[in-house]
Design a protein around this motif. Structure first.
Motif, PDB file in Angstrom:
ATOM      1  N   PHE A  17       0.819  -1.213   0.000  1.00  0.00           N
ATOM      2  CA  PHE A  17       0.000   0.000   0.000  1.00  0.00           C
ATOM      3  C   PHE A  17       0.852   1.262   0.000  1.00  0.00           C
ATOM      4  CE2 PHE A  17      -3.369  -3.049   0.885  1.00  0.00           C
ATOM      5  CZ  PHE A  17      -4.304  -2.599  -0.041  1.00  0.00           C
ATOM      6  N   TYR A  24      -3.588   5.773  -5.583  1.00  0.00           N
ATOM      7  CA  TYR A  24      -4.747   5.086  -5.020  1.00  0.00           C
ATOM      8  C   TYR A  24      -6.022   5.925  -5.132  1.00  0.00           C
ATOM      9  CZ  TYR A  24      -7.440   2.255  -1.793  1.00  0.00           C
ATOM     10  OH  TYR A  24      -8.400   1.449  -1.242  1.00  0.00           O
ATOM     11  N   CYS A  56      -7.592   3.426   6.926  1.00  0.00           N
ATOM     12  CA  CYS A  56      -8.214   4.594   6.273  1.00  0.00           C
ATOM     13  C   CYS A  56      -7.720   4.833   4.857  1.00  0.00           C
ATOM     14  CB  CYS A  56      -7.995   5.839   7.116  1.00  0.00           C
ATOM     15  SG  CYS A  56      -6.245   6.261   7.342  1.00  0.00           S
ATOM     16  N   GLY A  57      -6.551   4.262   4.501  1.00  0.00           N
ATOM     17  CA  GLY A  57      -6.034   4.485   3.148  1.00  0.00           C
ATOM     18  C   GLY A  57      -5.912   5.966   2.854  1.00  0.00           C
ATOM     19  N   ALA A  60     -11.009   7.741   1.806  1.00  0.00           N
ATOM     20  CA  ALA A  60     -12.318   7.647   1.133  1.00  0.00           C
ATOM     21  C   ALA A  60     -13.461   7.784   2.141  1.00  0.00           C
ATOM     22  CB  ALA A  60     -12.435   6.326   0.373  1.00  0.00           C
ATOM     23  N   ASP A  79      -3.846   3.412   9.817  1.00  0.00           N
ATOM     24  CA  ASP A  79      -3.434   2.568   8.696  1.00  0.00           C
ATOM     25  C   ASP A  79      -2.024   2.058   8.956  1.00  0.00           C
ATOM     26  OD1 ASP A  79      -4.747   2.413   5.609  1.00  0.00           O
ATOM     27  OD2 ASP A  79      -2.640   1.796   5.792  1.00  0.00           O
ATOM     28  N   LEU A  80      -1.737   0.916   8.330  1.00  0.00           N
ATOM     29  CA  LEU A  80      -0.442   0.250   8.483  1.00  0.00           C
ATOM     30  C   LEU A  80       0.593   0.828   7.526  1.00  0.00           C
ATOM     31  CD1 LEU A  80       0.479  -2.227  10.135  1.00  0.00           C
ATOM     32  CD2 LEU A  80      -0.253  -3.680   8.245  1.00  0.00           C
ATOM     33  N   SER A  81       0.133   1.508   6.487  1.00  0.00           N
ATOM     34  CA  SER A  81       1.040   2.026   5.457  1.00  0.00           C
ATOM     35  C   SER A  81       1.423   3.467   5.773  1.00  0.00           C
ATOM     36  CB  SER A  81       0.352   1.935   4.082  1.00  0.00           C
ATOM     37  OG  SER A  81       0.860   2.918   3.210  1.00  0.00           O
ATOM     38  N   MET A  84       0.396   5.941   3.035  1.00  0.00           N
ATOM     39  CA  MET A  84      -1.038   6.271   3.086  1.00  0.00           C
ATOM     40  C   MET A  84      -1.279   7.300   4.178  1.00  0.00           C
ATOM     41  SD  MET A  84      -2.998   4.694   0.882  1.00  0.00           S
ATOM     42  CE  MET A  84      -3.425   3.194   0.018  1.00  0.00           C
ATOM     43  N   MET A 105      -0.984   2.852  12.601  1.00  0.00           N
ATOM     44  CA  MET A 105      -1.371   1.897  13.646  1.00  0.00           C
ATOM     45  C   MET A 105      -1.932   0.623  13.009  1.00  0.00           C
ATOM     46  SD  MET A 105      -3.915   2.550  16.893  1.00  0.00           S
ATOM     47  CE  MET A 105      -3.094   4.035  17.413  1.00  0.00           C
ATOM     48  N   ASP A 106      -1.645  -0.502  13.624  1.00  0.00           N
ATOM     49  CA  ASP A 106      -2.147  -1.784  13.124  1.00  0.00           C
ATOM     50  C   ASP A 106      -3.619  -1.950  13.511  1.00  0.00           C
ATOM     51  OD1 ASP A 106      -2.543  -4.378  12.296  1.00  0.00           O
ATOM     52  OD2 ASP A 106      -0.733  -5.161  13.251  1.00  0.00           O
ATOM     53  N   ALA A 107      -4.436  -2.297  12.541  1.00  0.00           N
ATOM     54  CA  ALA A 107      -5.868  -2.491  12.787  1.00  0.00           C
ATOM     55  C   ALA A 107      -6.164  -3.826  13.463  1.00  0.00           C
ATOM     56  CB  ALA A 107      -6.628  -2.423  11.466  1.00  0.00           C
ATOM     57  N   GLN A 108      -5.157  -4.715  13.512  1.00  0.00           N
ATOM     58  CA  GLN A 108      -5.415  -6.030  14.129  1.00  0.00           C
ATOM     59  C   GLN A 108      -5.815  -5.861  15.594  1.00  0.00           C
ATOM     60  OE1 GLN A 108      -5.136  -9.583  12.784  1.00  0.00           O
ATOM     61  NE2 GLN A 108      -6.471  -9.442  14.546  1.00  0.00           N
ATOM     62  N   SER A 123     -13.394  -0.071   5.810  1.00  0.00           N
ATOM     63  CA  SER A 123     -13.797  -0.253   4.422  1.00  0.00           C
ATOM     64  C   SER A 123     -12.721  -1.032   3.658  1.00  0.00           C
ATOM     65  CB  SER A 123     -13.999   1.152   3.828  1.00  0.00           C
ATOM     66  OG  SER A 123     -14.514   1.079   2.550  1.00  0.00           O
ATOM     67  N   PHE A 128      -7.599  -8.281   5.149  1.00  0.00           N
ATOM     68  CA  PHE A 128      -6.134  -8.231   5.154  1.00  0.00           C
ATOM     69  C   PHE A 128      -5.552  -8.676   6.498  1.00  0.00           C
ATOM     70  CE2 PHE A 128      -6.806  -4.886   1.823  1.00  0.00           C
ATOM     71  CZ  PHE A 128      -6.118  -5.534   0.804  1.00  0.00           C
ATOM     72  N   LEU A 129      -6.387  -8.767   7.514  1.00  0.00           N
ATOM     73  CA  LEU A 129      -5.865  -9.067   8.845  1.00  0.00           C
ATOM     74  C   LEU A 129      -5.484 -10.533   8.972  1.00  0.00           C
ATOM     75  CD1 LEU A 129      -8.363  -7.112  11.152  1.00  0.00           C
ATOM     76  CD2 LEU A 129      -6.225  -6.324  10.120  1.00  0.00           C
TER      77      LEU A 129
HETATM   78  C1  LIG Z   1      -8.254  -1.623   0.058  1.00  0.00           C
HETATM   79  S1  LIG Z   1      -7.514  -0.354   1.045  1.00  0.00           S
HETATM   80  C2  LIG Z   1      -8.953   0.510   1.663  1.00  0.00           C
HETATM   81  C3  LIG Z   1      -8.657   1.922   2.065  1.00  0.00           C
HETATM   82  C4  LIG Z   1      -9.871   2.752   2.475  1.00  0.00           C
HETATM   83  N1  LIG Z   1     -10.521   2.198   3.641  1.00  0.00           N
HETATM   84  C5  LIG Z   1     -10.848   2.859   1.319  1.00  0.00           C
HETATM   85  O1  LIG Z   1     -11.997   2.426   1.463  1.00  0.00           O
HETATM   86  O2  LIG Z   1     -10.438   3.390   0.266  1.00  0.00           O
HETATM   87  C6  LIG Z   1      -6.945  -1.234   2.449  1.00  0.00           C
HETATM   88  C7  LIG Z   1      -6.182  -0.349   3.428  1.00  0.00           C
HETATM   89  O3  LIG Z   1      -6.020  -1.102   4.635  1.00  0.00           O
HETATM   90  C8  LIG Z   1      -4.704  -0.907   5.110  1.00  0.00           C
HETATM   91  N2  LIG Z   1      -4.370  -2.063   5.948  1.00  0.00           N
HETATM   92  C9  LIG Z   1      -4.185  -3.347   5.582  1.00  0.00           C
HETATM   93  N3  LIG Z   1      -3.890  -4.094   6.648  1.00  0.00           N
HETATM   94  C10 LIG Z   1      -3.903  -3.262   7.717  1.00  0.00           C
HETATM   95  C11 LIG Z   1      -3.669  -3.438   9.104  1.00  0.00           C
HETATM   96  N4  LIG Z   1      -3.345  -4.629   9.631  1.00  0.00           N
HETATM   97  N5  LIG Z   1      -3.755  -2.351   9.909  1.00  0.00           N
HETATM   98  C12 LIG Z   1      -4.061  -1.123   9.404  1.00  0.00           C
HETATM   99  N6  LIG Z   1      -4.290  -0.899   8.095  1.00  0.00           N
HETATM  100  C13 LIG Z   1      -4.206  -1.954   7.271  1.00  0.00           C
HETATM  101  C14 LIG Z   1      -3.860  -0.768   3.859  1.00  0.00           C
HETATM  102  O4  LIG Z   1      -2.623  -0.158   4.115  1.00  0.00           O
HETATM  103  C15 LIG Z   1      -4.788   0.051   2.961  1.00  0.00           C
HETATM  104  O5  LIG Z   1      -4.591   1.420   3.129  1.00  0.00           O
END
Ligand SMILES: C[S@@+](CC[C@H](N)C(=O)[O-])C[C@H]1O[C@@H](n2cnc3c(N)ncnc32)[C@H](O)[C@@H]1O
Length: 278
Positions: A17, A24, A56-57, A60, A79-81, A84, A105-108, A123, A128-129
């Protein structure tokens, strides 16, 4: 997946990401922002509420939610990235928003105070978790009693486009079988996902699916778009010396799908799941 495998997958996702962050949802294809609008319509944040946007990416959901909660409310995006987060934080600043922020921050298992949000939205993130149910459980704990969560996931893929997806399948190693997980296992159906959300402690769980026509001017536009978000992962699995051949194979699959005006229309089904903390 063991802890080491989960850690590798986490790092790979963050870097993936990072590489997509610049383009994106920025190529003029109506996609994530439209789905964010429909997710928010269902979870309905109101002025004064505190919202957490998980994964949050590029914002959006975050920017639309910030408008809905107004200056008496707030939205925190995690977000993990780092790419982003940095770009979204810059956009927040450029727009002069005082009620939104984005942080790495990790969403896990977000390190945030329990029972401190009215609404949690996620969203296109939960698949991805490494452990989606544990993630949902931790988000449940962040909600105030009576709070609600809105989670978007993908429904069934457009069967007309199956040939395009199959072009990439030989390059996905067994260790990355999780890349297909967004449509399998607990995500396979509305019923299985609703059960998973309930098992994480939520009540009043319900999902709706909506299908959207997504239009691309031509195959080149679809290919450019597919590099601009999570799908990029599949292109990057293709060895350098096979890339040209895969590109040709994709074009061959897309050609018969073209409309009389040369455009392509992909039906994207999105599942919106709304759940509550008692
Ligand atoms: C498909 S994108 C969706 C972004 C945004 N929510 C949207 O609807 O456009 C997935 C997002 O989840 C983030 N992501 C994936 N795994 C994550 C995790 N473990 N913790 C936090 N963010 C994570 C990615 O870095 C990416 O920005």
């Amino acid at each position: 997946m063991g802890p080491a495998g989960a850690e590798d997958a986490r790092r790979d996702i963050a870097r993936l990401f990072d590489r997509t962050a610049e383009t994106y949802d920025a190529l003029g294809i109506e996609f994530f922002a439209a789905f964010a609008r429909d997710l928010l319509a269902q979870v309905a944040p109101v002025p004064g509420e505190r919202v957490l946007d998980v994964g949050c990416g590029r914002g959006a959901v975050l920017f639309q939610a910030a408008e809905l909660v107004g200056d008496s409310g707030s939205v925190l995006g995690i977000d993990l990235s780092s790419e982003m987060v940095e770009r979204t934080a810059r956009d927040i600043e450029d727009r002069g928003l005082i009620n939104a922020s984005a942080t790495l921050m990790d969403a896990q298992e977000p390190e945030l105070a329990g029972e401190s949000f009215d609404v949690v939205v996620a969203s296109f993130v939960v698949f991805f978790l490494p452990d989606p149910v544990a993630g949902l459980r931790s988000w449940h704990g962040l909600l105030k009693p009576g709070g609600r969560a809105g989670v978007s996931t993908f429904g069934a893929d457009d069967p007309r486009w199956a040939g395009v997806r199959e072009v990439f399948r030989p390059f996905v190693p067994p260790a990355m079988a999780w890349t297909w997980a967004a449509r399998a296992g607990l995500f396979a159906s509305v019923a299985s996902f609703d059960r998973a959300v309930e098992s994480a402690g939520f009540t009043g769980v319900s999902s709706v699916e909506r299908s959207y026509p997504v239009t691309f001017a031509d195959p080149a536009e679809w290919i450019a778009w597919s590099w601009s978000h999570g799908q990029r992962m599949f292109w990057e699995l293709v060895p350098e010396d096979r890339l040209a051949a895969v590109h040709e194979a994709v074009l061959a699959e897309l050609e018969p799908l073209r409309e009389p005006d040369g455009s392509l229309v992909m039906t994207q089904t999105v599942r919106y799941t709304i759940a509550h903390r008692a």
